[in-house]
Design an enzyme around this catalytic site. Structure first.
Site, PDB file in Angstrom:
ATOM      1  N   GLU A  40     -73.532 -17.089 -50.248  1.00 59.67           N
ATOM      2  CA  GLU A  40     -74.987 -17.048 -50.214  1.00 59.67           C
ATOM      3  C   GLU A  40     -75.506 -16.605 -51.579  1.00 59.67           C
ATOM      4  OE1 GLU A  40     -78.495 -15.041 -47.452  1.00 59.67           O
ATOM      5  OE2 GLU A  40     -76.643 -13.911 -47.783  1.00 59.67           O
ATOM      6  N   LYS A 112     -81.559 -21.428 -44.077  1.00 65.99           N
ATOM      7  CA  LYS A 112     -81.198 -20.292 -43.224  1.00 65.99           C
ATOM      8  C   LYS A 112     -82.221 -20.095 -42.111  1.00 65.99           C
ATOM      9  CE  LYS A 112     -80.027 -15.372 -43.823  1.00 65.99           C
ATOM     10  NZ  LYS A 112     -79.934 -14.304 -44.859  1.00 65.99           N
ATOM     11  N   CYS A 153     -75.163 -16.190 -43.697  1.00 67.61           N
ATOM     12  CA  CYS A 153     -75.209 -14.732 -43.607  1.00 67.61           C
ATOM     13  C   CYS A 153     -75.708 -14.211 -42.254  1.00 67.61           C
ATOM     14  CB  CYS A 153     -76.030 -14.181 -44.768  1.00 67.61           C
ATOM     15  SG  CYS A 153     -75.713 -12.418 -45.110  1.00 67.61           S
TER      16      CYS A 153
END
Length: 274
Positions: A40, A112, A153
């Site tokens: 990330e 994300k 993440c």
């Protein structure tokens, strides 16, 4: 099938990070990997929002994306660029990952879904939603290592996403991250092993590590986990390149032993009994 992970300590200079990405692609190809996975925020780690805003570009102008695409084409290797901070048309930022093929073409994008808004007992406070817009959909893409389900993440804590990806045929799950040290020490290995076991899939988790220029510290421990939950690679805390072999037959074997995907049923509304 050999894959490579680039564990990074990305800084505040996008050009320097882009150079490290390009060298990582070369190292992965030289080591015989079919695909490289990066963390990330591979192109920029900067918690100073005003300073970071001056470095964030639109996708078409991002130096790290351009460097990764050029290096992938030159080396003839696929790349999962874990995520970049990019400027959207509406002025907000996207935390966006890319799958790039061995010709340098973008095969898939993923923004994300789940944004990290937390206050930790250590005093650390994060408000990702103050700057970033959440994604709007799940993405899986066919690659040389299998059908790859994308995430970033904090998505790791939401098991439903990985169920949806494996229902869509994903046999490999990518979880690029920049985990904090407190949450990493507490939850990183456990959550990643759980996602692999639940989905009967390989998990490849490229991570940021160490002390960053902006003052934050990340956990490292990039991992490759097989569908039975066995850790094939743990890179510890040092930045660099790691390699692992993944065998698609392992997915078939594990899913035959415990066919969790075919056993899944829609969850009915919960009856709450007072």
């Amino acid at each position: 099938m050999k894959i490579a992970i680039l564990q990074m300590t990305s800084g505040i200079d996008p050009a320097a990070n882009a150079d490290r990405l390009a060298r990582g692609v070369e190292e992965a190809a030289a080591g015989g990997a079919a695909m490289l996975f990066t963390p990330e925020m591979s192109g920029l780690v900067d918690r100073d929002r005003a300073r970071a805003a001056a470095s964030v570009r639109a996708e078409s102008d991002d130096v790290s994306l351009a460097a990764a695409r050029q290096a992938a084409a030159a080396a003839g290797i696929w790349v999962h660029l874990g995520s970049l901070a990019l400027k959207r048309d509406d002025g907000r930022f996207a935390n966006r990952g890319f799958v790039i093929d061995d010709k340098g073409e973008i095969r898939a994008r993923y923004d994300k879904l789940h944004l990290f808004d937390v206050d930790l007992p250590t005093g650390e406070s994060w408000r990702e939603s103050a700057v970033y817009a959440p994604g709007e959909g799940a993405v899986a893409v066919d690659t040389p290592v299998g059908r790859l389900g994308l995430s970033v993440c904090y998505d790791l804590r939401f098991a439903g996403l990985y169920a949806a990806l494996s229902n869509a045929g994903a046999t490999v799950l990518a979880v690029p991250a920049a985990f904090t040290r407190p949450t990493g020490a507490a939850h990183w290995h456990t959550l990643l092993r759980a996602r692999a076991i639940e989905a009967g899939a390989f998990v490849i988790a490229a991570a940021q590590t160490g002390e960053h220029e902006d003052g934050r510290a990340t956990y490292g421990h990039s991992l490759v986990i097989d569908p039975w939950g066995e850790v094939l690679l743990d890179m510890g805390e040092a930045p660099g390149i790691g390699f692992a072999d993944i065998d698609p037959a392992r997915v078939v074997d594990v899913r035959a032993r415990i066919p969790v995907i075919s056993h899944r049923r829609p969850i009915p509304p919960v009856e709450v009994v007072a």
